[in-house]
Design a protein around this motif. Structure first.
Motif, PDB file in Angstrom:
ATOM      1  N   ALA A   1       7.669   9.782  -3.422  1.00 47.39           N
ATOM      2  CA  ALA A   1       7.138   9.644  -2.069  1.00 47.39           C
ATOM      3  C   ALA A   1       6.644  11.020  -1.635  1.00 47.39           C
ATOM      4  CB  ALA A   1       8.215   9.140  -1.116  1.00 47.39           C
ATOM      5  N   HIS A   2       5.451  11.054  -1.044  1.00 48.83           N
ATOM      6  CA  HIS A   2       4.815  12.321  -0.695  1.00 48.83           C
ATOM      7  C   HIS A   2       4.593  12.397   0.820  1.00 48.83           C
ATOM      8  CE1 HIS A   2       3.739  13.275  -4.964  1.00 48.83           C
ATOM      9  NE2 HIS A   2       3.902  11.968  -5.058  1.00 48.83           N
TER      10      HIS A   2
ATOM     11  N   ASN B   1       3.803   8.628   1.600  1.00 52.20           N
ATOM     12  CA  ASN B   1       2.931   7.950   0.651  1.00 52.20           C
ATOM     13  C   ASN B   1       3.776   7.624  -0.576  1.00 52.20           C
ATOM     14  OD1 ASN B   1       0.915   7.008  -0.993  1.00 52.20           O
ATOM     15  ND2 ASN B   1      -0.090   8.985  -1.259  1.00 52.20           N
ATOM     16  N   ARG B   2       4.230   6.393  -0.648  1.00 48.90           N
ATOM     17  CA  ARG B   2       5.162   5.985  -1.702  1.00 48.90           C
ATOM     18  C   ARG B   2       4.381   5.462  -2.905  1.00 48.90           C
ATOM     19  NH1 ARG B   2      10.367   5.738   0.683  1.00 48.90           N
ATOM     20  NH2 ARG B   2      10.281   5.778   2.976  1.00 48.90           N
ATOM     21  N   GLN B   3       4.664   6.070  -4.049  1.00 53.36           N
ATOM     22  CA  GLN B   3       4.001   5.694  -5.292  1.00 53.36           C
ATOM     23  C   GLN B   3       5.044   5.631  -6.392  1.00 53.36           C
ATOM     24  OE1 GLN B   3       0.968   8.608  -5.977  1.00 53.36           O
ATOM     25  NE2 GLN B   3      -0.200   8.099  -4.143  1.00 53.36           N
TER      26      GLN B   3
ATOM     27  N   ASP C   1       8.157   4.750   8.440  1.00 49.97           N
ATOM     28  CA  ASP C   1       8.305   3.378   7.942  1.00 49.97           C
ATOM     29  C   ASP C   1       9.767   2.933   7.899  1.00 49.97           C
ATOM     30  OD1 ASP C   1       9.039   5.082   5.909  1.00 49.97           O
ATOM     31  OD2 ASP C   1       7.735   4.196   4.374  1.00 49.97           O
TER      32      ASP C   1
END
Length: 298
Positions: free
Chosen positions: A269-270, A263-265, A242
């Motif tokens: 980020a994972h 996977n941004r939370q 991204d």
């Protein structure tokens, strides 16, 4: 001038003397490579009618830019070419599959602390997202790779690497570790999310990129060496899919299969990413290349 000038007896005789052809001492392979290299340079001079001034401008550029050769090599695509060439040789030999190799880059530091999987790579305060990365290391038959060591290194949130940070603010081996993977091949670590960087402003690489009408930016990325007994050492890196420069990396480090999207939370980020190794045919496959690298005691 017609480049056929290079094929005249006088120039061919010069090339033989340059390369030590007919001299018993020296290395025959080195003689052949040097002769071809110099001949190709001579052909370029004749083909483009390169002036004396242009020749010495190029020499001056190389002399002044020697400290940035590690950036110039990927910037002109040569480091990526070596990866493509090695891929093609593997394909000819029937060696297919595995995580794609990609460029090492010039910023690895040997001697990073050896720690167990699950470690925190970031020692210094860094007010940014925390990266969590997990995965497994597999062999060509799907087996879990035992006794694997995962070398990890990346920039901080300003795009600077420890030991190369122009601000001098990072502690030694910040965002650098060697991880002992678990016996089932799993690995994990967390650190502060890296940022992409640009080549040094007004440096040799930047000047060359401007001359070519190109930028000198890299996306945010994480570097890896994966080594394990009986397996080919893997040199690779992931670019975050991204990032705006993910598919426009000046260093040509982007490859299909190496573009995970985190996977941004919130403030984390994972990334889940598995490595697939190829079996080593000999000890040479397990060792590091002859590239000169900075080495620092932990």
């Amino acid at each position: 001038m017609n480049e056929g000038f290079v094929k005249t007896p006088e120039i061919q005789a010069l090339l033989d003397r340059v390369a030590g052809v007919g001299v018993p001492d020296g290395n025959a392979r080195a003689k052949a490579i040097v002769r071809d290299l110099v001949e190709h340079l001579m052909v370029l001079v004749a083909r483009y009618e390169i002036s004396e001034d242009e020749v010495w401008q190029a020499v001056n550029f190389l002399q002044k830019g020697a400290g940035e050769f590690g950036l110039i090599m990927p910037g002109i695509g040569l480091e990526h070419f070596i990866d493509l060439y090695l891929d093609a040789r593997d394909a000819e030999a029937g060696k297919i599959g595995g995580t794609p190799r990609t460029i090492e880059g010039p910023l690895y530091v040997a001697g990073a602390p050896l720690v167990d999987t699950g470690a925190n790579l970031t020692q210094d305060p860094d007010d940014t997202t925390t990266l969590y990365m997990t995965g497994r290391i597999f062999g060509p038959d799907g087996e879990a790779v035992k006794d694997a060591i995962v070398h990890v290194w990346h920039a901080n949130s300003k795009g600077f690497y420890s030991h190369f940070d122009p601000t001098g603010e990072q502690t030694p081996f910040n965002n650098r570790r060697r991880l002992r993977a678990a016996e089932d091949g799993t690995y994990s670590f967390h650190s502060k999310m890296p940022k992409g960087y640009s080549v040094p402003p007004n440096g040799a690489t930047d000047q060359l990129m401007q001359l070519l009408g190109r930028h000198g930016n890299r996306p945010a990325h994480v570097h890896f060496f994966i080594e394990a007994p009986g397996y080919r050492r893997l040199t690779t890196q992931i670019n975050f899919g991204d990032d705006p420069f993910a598919k426009d990396d000046f260093a040509f480090g982007t490859r299909e299969g190496l573009l995970p999207v985190p996977n941004r939370q919130g403030d984390s980020a994972h990334v889940a990413f598995d490595f697939h190794l190829q079996r080593a045919d000999s000890g040479d496959d397990e060792r590091f290349s002859a590239r000169e690298r900075l080495s620092v005691a932990a």
